[in-house]
Enzyme design. Structure first.
Site, mmCIF file in Angstrom:
data_model
loop_
_atom_site.group_PDB
_atom_site.id
_atom_site.type_symbol
_atom_site.label_atom_id
_atom_site.label_comp_id
_atom_site.label_asym_id
_atom_site.label_seq_id
_atom_site.Cartn_x
_atom_site.Cartn_y
_atom_site.Cartn_z
ATOM 1 N N ASP A 47 -78.197 -82.720 71.781
ATOM 2 C CA ASP A 47 -78.188 -82.916 70.777
ATOM 3 C C ASP A 47 -78.281 -82.161 69.918
ATOM 4 O O ASP A 47 -78.962 -82.052 68.788
ATOM 5 C CB ASP A 47 -80.011 -83.935 70.429
ATOM 6 N N ASP A 85 -77.433 -87.806 69.913
ATOM 7 C CA ASP A 85 -77.422 -88.879 69.616
ATOM 8 C C ASP A 85 -76.764 -89.816 68.894
ATOM 9 O O ASP A 85 -76.026 -89.038 68.319
ATOM 10 C CB ASP A 85 -78.771 -88.490 68.797
ATOM 11 N N HIS A 87 -76.124 -93.875 66.819
ATOM 12 C CA HIS A 87 -76.969 -94.517 66.418
ATOM 13 C C HIS A 87 -75.777 -95.260 65.199
ATOM 14 O O HIS A 87 -74.851 -94.904 64.377
ATOM 15 C CB HIS A 87 -77.879 -94.149 65.541
ATOM 16 N N HIS A 91 -80.396 -98.580 62.292
ATOM 17 C CA HIS A 91 -80.438 -98.211 63.546
ATOM 18 C C HIS A 91 -82.211 -98.812 62.832
ATOM 19 O O HIS A 91 -82.522 -98.190 62.022
ATOM 20 C CB HIS A 91 -80.337 -97.296 64.506
ATOM 21 N N HIS A 120 -79.674 -90.772 60.721
ATOM 22 C CA HIS A 120 -78.921 -89.376 61.139
ATOM 23 C C HIS A 120 -78.321 -89.696 61.989
ATOM 24 O O HIS A 120 -78.051 -90.972 62.444
ATOM 25 C CB HIS A 120 -79.843 -88.827 61.423
ATOM 26 N N LYS A 145 -76.582 -91.422 73.495
ATOM 27 C CA LYS A 145 -77.545 -92.863 73.860
ATOM 28 C C LYS A 145 -78.010 -93.208 72.203
ATOM 29 O O LYS A 145 -77.547 -92.207 71.245
ATOM 30 C CB LYS A 145 -78.772 -91.520 73.949
ATOM 31 N N CYS A 190 -86.605 -85.223 71.906
ATOM 32 C CA CYS A 190 -85.351 -85.469 72.240
ATOM 33 C C CYS A 190 -85.065 -84.583 73.837
ATOM 34 O O CYS A 190 -84.835 -85.095 75.243
ATOM 35 C CB CYS A 190 -84.032 -84.975 71.492
HETATM 36 ZN ZN LIG Z 1 -82.302 -90.523 66.391
#
Ligand SMILES: [Zn+2]
Length: 242
Positions: A47, A85, A87, A91, A120, A145, A190
């Site tokens: 990330d 990441d 989303h 989310h 984010h 993810k 993470c």
């Molecule tokens: Zn996130």
């Protein structure tokens, strides 16, 4: 840290024989007093995305400082996996998706407690892009993810429902990779969840501490290290890698 002290960190009170046996299993070998990643090792870059860098919507303090460290050690790896990441726009992990809630509050979802974050890493946005200064052209896989709207995923292996798998464990197994070196953002979320799930996938796991930075909510970095250590994750510095 001196070599002897570092060895104690890595292997407890084990003697040289056990250290060598452990390294044999790890698919990495010491060159002088450093760890040399072999063909069965992979660097995982977690990330390192614009939203998590200074100026981003969920900035990790000094998050940009991991970039030169990661670029440097990446030269020692033939296998590199990056995570993103990724989303949906509304989310479930965003405070803005829950009426009256603010970022960093906790709520209870079907799968357990969820920290609420500022918006984010929305799919396709500049904030979700990997930092432009990351320079690892040989990286083989980018695993995304957190793309299921109703489930977060700190871990690169297993979503927060603890059921839905990302496929990364199978990928590494098929590539005959048995050892991972985890770096990136953020140490206490993470990175930690990825490292612990890597242990659950029977991988040897090193976290490169100076190639990570944490968010640190109420001592969460210390708590994450406690959990990682209990799971058998080994803490090293970038200078430990040959
Ligand atoms: Zn996130």
């Amino acid at each position: 840290m001196a070599y002897v002290q570092r060895r104690e960190v890595l292997f407890g009170l084990a003697g040289m024989a056990l250290a060598q046996a452990t390294l044999g299993r790890a698919g990495a070998a010491f060159a002088a007093d450093k760890i040399k990643p072999g063909p069965s090792s992979a660097l995982i870059v977690v990330d390192v995305q614009n939203c998590f860098l200074p100026g981003g919507s969920l900035a990790v303090k000094d998050g940009d400082q991991v970039i030169p460290v990661i670029n440097r050690i990446a030269k020692s790896f033939e296998n590199v996996v990056m995570t993103q990441d990724w989303h949906t726009a509304h989310h479930v992990s965003f405070a803005s998706s829950h009426e009256g809630k603010k970022p960093f509050e906790m709520i209870k979802l079907a799968y357990g407690n969820q920290v609420l974050w500022p918006d984010h890493c929305v799919q396709g946005t500049e904030g979700a892009a990997i930092a432009k200064d990351i320079n690892i052209p040989q990286a083989e896989l980018i695993i995304r993810k957190g793309f299921h709207n109703d489930v977060d995923s700190y871990s690169a292996f297993l979503e927060a429902d603890k059921e839905t798998r990302t496929g990364l464990a199978s990928y590494l197994k098929e590539r005959k990779i048995d050892t991972v070196f985890v770096t990136g953002l953020a140490t206490d979320f993470c990175v930690a969840w990825t490292a612990i799930d890597a242990r659950h996938a029977d991988l040897n796991v090193f976290v490169v501490d100076d190639a990570c930075r944490g968010i640190d909510i109420n001592g969460s970095v210390a708590a994450a290290w406690k959990d990682m250590t209990a799971a058998g994750v080994k803490k090293i510095e970038s200078s430990d890698i040959a």
